[in-house]
Design an enzyme around this catalytic site. Structure first.
Site, PDB file in Angstrom:
ATOM      1  N   ASN A  47     113.535 -44.262  45.747  1.00 50.49           N
ATOM      2  CA  ASN A  47     113.016 -43.154  46.558  1.00 50.49           C
ATOM      3  C   ASN A  47     112.369 -43.670  47.839  1.00 50.49           C
ATOM      4  O   ASN A  47     111.756 -44.742  47.869  1.00 50.49           O
ATOM      5  CB  ASN A  47     112.068 -42.256  45.762  1.00 50.49           C
ATOM      6  CG  ASN A  47     110.894 -42.970  45.129  1.00 50.49           C
ATOM      7  OD1 ASN A  47     110.985 -44.137  44.796  1.00 50.49           O
ATOM      8  ND2 ASN A  47     109.795 -42.260  44.969  1.00 50.49           N
ATOM      9  N   GLU A  49     109.986 -42.072  50.760  1.00 51.64           N
ATOM     10  CA  GLU A  49     109.194 -40.913  51.180  1.00 51.64           C
ATOM     11  C   GLU A  49     109.005 -40.904  52.690  1.00 51.64           C
ATOM     12  O   GLU A  49     109.428 -41.824  53.405  1.00 51.64           O
ATOM     13  CB  GLU A  49     107.857 -40.918  50.430  1.00 51.64           C
ATOM     14  CG  GLU A  49     108.086 -40.806  48.924  1.00 51.64           C
ATOM     15  CD  GLU A  49     106.816 -40.649  48.110  1.00 51.64           C
ATOM     16  OE1 GLU A  49     105.705 -40.897  48.632  1.00 51.64           O
ATOM     17  OE2 GLU A  49     106.953 -40.265  46.925  1.00 51.64           O
ATOM     18  N   GLU A  60     118.105 -40.958  43.677  1.00 59.23           N
ATOM     19  CA  GLU A  60     119.512 -40.593  43.461  1.00 59.23           C
ATOM     20  C   GLU A  60     120.242 -40.389  44.794  1.00 59.23           C
ATOM     21  O   GLU A  60     121.458 -40.590  44.871  1.00 59.23           O
ATOM     22  CB  GLU A  60     119.601 -39.325  42.615  1.00 59.23           C
ATOM     23  CG  GLU A  60     119.023 -39.459  41.206  1.00 59.23           C
ATOM     24  CD  GLU A  60     117.530 -39.119  41.140  1.00 59.23           C
ATOM     25  OE1 GLU A  60     116.809 -39.335  42.138  1.00 59.23           O
ATOM     26  OE2 GLU A  60     117.101 -38.634  40.092  1.00 59.23           O
ATOM     27  N   CYS A  94     118.881 -33.294  42.673  1.00 59.25           N
ATOM     28  CA  CYS A  94     119.680 -34.501  42.414  1.00 59.25           C
ATOM     29  C   CYS A  94     120.720 -34.264  41.333  1.00 59.25           C
ATOM     30  O   CYS A  94     121.758 -34.930  41.311  1.00 59.25           O
ATOM     31  CB  CYS A  94     118.766 -35.668  42.091  1.00 59.25           C
ATOM     32  SG  CYS A  94     117.875 -36.205  43.574  1.00 59.25           S
TER      33      CYS A  94
END
Ligand code: THU
Length: 137
Positions: A47, A49, A60, A94
């Site tokens: 991930n 951010e 994902e 996702c």
């Protein structure tokens, strides 16, 4: 159900390793995803951010980008973990992303089971609808 040909331990290890590269200064919740393709390739993502919280990229998303970067193929199995190695289910958005590239039979490892994506995303919208097929396939 389980799929004997998938090396889930190795996918888990890869997911944990890529989670260490996550950029998650806001939630402090790192995520790693590792998948196997029908060509036998490994794909991974973490991930990423953003100060504009809403445009965060889930692990994902990175995995799907990696799939395309490597030349494509279909996802066969995916393992998603938090920063402690605990299994995660993909978020709703996702599930839709994974459906596009793995379809209903994509295997997802959860805490105590291996599920097919169709169990996590029943009655999906998919590419088939755009082709007028009347279903998501
Ligand atoms: N996250 C993922 O990377 N994948 C998911 O399926 C669920 C959530 C990330 C997004 C955000 O950076 C953090 O986890 C907390 O929601």
């Amino acid at each position: 159900m389980d799929e004997p040909n998938i090396d889930w331990d190795s996918l888990h290890q890869e997911a944990v390793a890529v989670a260490a590269n996550a950029y998650a200064p806001y939630s402090e919740f790192t995520v790693g995803a590792a998948g196997l393709t029908d060509r036998g390739h490994l794909v991974t993502g973490c991930n990423v951010e953003n100060a504009s919280y809403g445009i965060t990229l889930c692990a994902e998303c990175g995995l799907v980008s990696d799939l395309r970067r490597q030349g494509g193929g279909r996802l066969v199995a995916v393992c998603i973990v938090d920063g402690h190695g605990g299994h995660l289910a993909p978020c709703g958005r996702c599930r839709q992303l994974l459906y596009e590239h793995g379809g209903p039979s994509l295997l997802i490892h959860t805490d105590d089971d291996t599920l097919q994506l169709e169990e996590l995303l029943p009655d999906p919208f998919g590419p088939g609808h755009l082709r007028g097929l009347g279903d998501g396939g």
